[in-house]
Design an enzyme around this catalytic site. Structure first.
Site, PDB file in Angstrom:
ATOM      1  N   TYR A 130      44.882  34.386  35.302  1.00  0.00           N
ATOM      2  CA  TYR A 130      44.979  34.648  36.741  1.00  0.00           C
ATOM      3  C   TYR A 130      46.369  34.177  37.180  1.00  0.00           C
ATOM      4  O   TYR A 130      46.654  32.981  37.124  1.00  0.00           O
ATOM      5  CB  TYR A 130      43.913  33.870  37.521  1.00  0.00           C
ATOM      6  CG  TYR A 130      42.502  34.415  37.355  1.00  0.00           C
ATOM      7  CD1 TYR A 130      41.724  34.097  36.237  1.00  0.00           C
ATOM      8  CD2 TYR A 130      41.936  35.237  38.342  1.00  0.00           C
ATOM      9  CE1 TYR A 130      40.430  34.594  36.105  1.00  0.00           C
ATOM     10  CE2 TYR A 130      40.635  35.731  38.207  1.00  0.00           C
ATOM     11  CZ  TYR A 130      39.898  35.407  37.091  1.00  0.00           C
ATOM     12  OH  TYR A 130      38.616  35.899  36.949  1.00  0.00           O
ATOM     13  N   PRO A 190      36.867  40.940  44.125  1.00  0.00           N
ATOM     14  CA  PRO A 190      36.596  40.754  42.698  1.00  0.00           C
ATOM     15  C   PRO A 190      37.244  39.517  42.065  1.00  0.00           C
ATOM     16  O   PRO A 190      36.967  39.220  40.899  1.00  0.00           O
ATOM     17  CB  PRO A 190      37.167  42.036  42.063  1.00  0.00           C
ATOM     18  CG  PRO A 190      38.181  42.528  43.029  1.00  0.00           C
ATOM     19  CD  PRO A 190      37.712  42.122  44.385  1.00  0.00           C
ATOM     20  N   LYS A 218      32.236  37.675  40.810  1.00  0.00           N
ATOM     21  CA  LYS A 218      30.876  37.265  41.177  1.00  0.00           C
ATOM     22  C   LYS A 218      29.905  38.409  41.488  1.00  0.00           C
ATOM     23  O   LYS A 218      28.698  38.181  41.583  1.00  0.00           O
ATOM     24  CB  LYS A 218      30.936  36.358  42.428  1.00  0.00           C
ATOM     25  CG  LYS A 218      31.505  34.990  42.142  1.00  0.00           C
ATOM     26  CD  LYS A 218      30.526  34.165  41.329  1.00  0.00           C
ATOM     27  CE  LYS A 218      31.134  32.910  40.787  1.00  0.00           C
ATOM     28  NZ  LYS A 218      30.860  32.656  39.391  1.00  0.00           N
TER      29      LYS A 218
HETATM   30  C1  PHB Z   1      37.436  42.438  34.768  1.00  0.00           C
HETATM   31  O1  PHB Z   1      37.542  42.229  33.563  1.00  0.00           O
HETATM   32  O2  PHB Z   1      37.286  43.576  35.215  1.00  0.00           O
HETATM   33  C2  PHB Z   1      37.521  41.295  35.714  1.00  0.00           C
HETATM   34  C3  PHB Z   1      37.594  40.015  35.218  1.00  0.00           C
HETATM   35  C4  PHB Z   1      37.685  38.943  36.080  1.00  0.00           C
HETATM   36  C5  PHB Z   1      37.714  39.157  37.445  1.00  0.00           C
HETATM   37  C6  PHB Z   1      37.632  40.441  37.956  1.00  0.00           C
HETATM   38  C7  PHB Z   1      37.537  41.519  37.086  1.00  0.00           C
HETATM   39  O3  PHB Z   1      37.834  38.099  38.268  1.00  0.00           O
END
Ligand code: PHB
Ligand code: APR
Length: 391
Positions: free
Chosen positions: A201, A293, A297
């Site tokens: 992230y 997203p 969750k």
């Molecule tokens: C995803 O792999 O699509 C994904 C993973 C983590 C998130 C949102 C989407 O926080």
């Protein structure tokens, strides 16, 4: 047609509910407006909390997940070219998460339901829920060109944000809490092994970026883009170049490029509809609430709702008491609001609003520094990410 529980929608919420009820000896019928191929190929997130993994195993849908899913014991936060790993099991009582795509969860649940469950009708569009406040709620629906009625003891609206179930709750009893964000996510699937073995992230002055994956050979990556962006306005080269900038580190980490096989834009929204129950109509999953997203969750909340409903109905059947059914909305909303809070916090921690000031930039960095240097702050993130208990 008549059944005990009429389920509208064959997303993860409706499909899992049908399995839970089947295992409890309660019959149901699932109505899904789309066809099977569409439902099995819709790209969605892919992070399963420990509690979600446990439930999928319990209903017998865990075999492929356990074989192909990837257990993740942490995530990386990336900011100011630095990297910080959050170690989930060490901070959250041994809990971890599983990377396994929602589309795969749906495929597994559909296969089980068709093999040994009650009716699951595709291309069956619910038109309205009627008499929700009586003992005999009904779903009017259209299937194979004909209108029909499904008579039920209970109706569960698992029909997502755009569904019809919510509309059966009178506006005077309803309160809606909502927030939209001035940005969206441009998501890609690429045929290239993920450049890191855990999710990354990234907070950057140019905007958020996320590195995720679908398998050891398929990467899923996201870029924060302005709200309303057209995915086709981004060339593949421009996407990779922007991802490289936002993930840049002070060390020798590199982002591997590969062929992009899919591109789409996801809007961001927080939304809660209260209450989640009206008479014998219950809302579950996206039909009742949406989270941005960033905290992954959405699916996990849907799972919590249907587990709560199945437990409550089983209790009513065994004990002759509607106590848990009556508490459904309150029980679910406690968990929903914790996920709303966490998803909002993660979103505002990592995204750059178009009108962000230098002061807000510094605050974001200070919050990230705090998470990286205080075990208490880091534990708060790890507990929420790996999931709050169901009801
Ligand atoms: C995803 O792999 O699509 C994904 C993973 C983590 C998130 C949102 C989407 O926080
Ligand atoms: N009649 C029948 N089916 C309907 C109707 C209708 N009128 N309206 C919608 N549906 C179907 C949709 O086609 C979809 O398959 O309901 C289903 C809802 O599924 P999801 O949108 O996947 O919602 P849910 O099961 O609550 O799952 C929540 O999905 O959006 C993601 O991030 C979210 O991961 C979370 C998960």
């Amino acid at each position: 047609m008549r059944t005990t529980v009429g389920i509208i929608g064959a997303g993860p919420a409706g499909l899992l509910l049908a399995r839970l009820l089947h295992d409890a000896g309660i019959d149901s019928v699932v109505l899904e407006s789309r066809d099977r191929t569409y439902v099995e190929h819709r790209q969605r997130a892919g992070i399963l909390e420990q509690g979600t993994v446990d439930v999928l195993r319990e209903v017998g849908a865990g075999a492929r997940m356990d074989g192909e899913g990837l257990r993740h014991d942490g995530i990386e936060l990336r900011f100011a070219k630095q990297r910080h790993r959050v170690d989930f099991p060490a901070l959250a009582g041994g809990r971890s998460v599983m990377v396994y795509a929602q589309t795969e969860v749906c495929k597994d649940l559909i296969a089980l339901q068709l093999a040994e469950g009650g009716p699951l009708l595709f291309e069956a569009e619910a038109l309205a829920v009627e008499d929700a406040d009586s003992d005999r709620p009904r779903v009017r629906f259209r299937h194979e060109g004909r209108e029909d009625v499904l008579e039920c003891d209970y109706v569960v609206g698992c029909d997502g944000f755009w569904g019809v179930a919510r509309k059966a709750i009178p506006a005077r009893l309803t309160q809606v809490f909502e927030r939209t964000y001035p940005f969206a996510w441009l998501g890609i699937l690429a045929d290239v092994p993920p450049s890191h073995d855990e999710l990354v992230y990234a907070r950057h002055d140019r905007g958020f970026a996320l590195l995720s994956m679908r398998s050891p050979s398929v990467s899923r990556l996201y870029l924060q883009v302005p709200e309303g962006t057209d995915a086709d306005s981004w060339s593949d080269d421009a996407i990779w170049a922007e991802l490289e900038r936002r993930f840049e580190t002070a060390d020798d980490w590199r982002l591997a490029r590969g062929p992009i096989t899919q591109k789409s834009v996801t809007p961001m929204r927080s939304y809660v509809h209260e209450p989640m129950r009206y008479g014998r109509l219950f809302l579950a999953g996206d039909a009742a609430h949406i989270v941005p997203p960033t905290g992954a969750k959405g699916l996990n909340l849907a799972v919590g709702d249907v587990v709560t409903f199945a437990r409550a109905l089983t209790y009513a059947k065994e004990k002759g008491s509607a106590e848990l059914l009556d508490a459904y909305s309150e029980t679910c909303l406690r968990r929903v609001w914790q996920a709303e809070r966490f998803s909002y916090d993660m979103t505002s921690l990592l995204h750059r609003a178009p009108d962000a000031t230098a002061f807000e930039d510094r605050l974001q960095l200070a919050r990230l520094e705090r998470i990286s240097s205080s075990r208490a702050a880091e534990t708060d993130l790890a507990e929420a990410y790996t999931g709050f208990p169901f009801g």
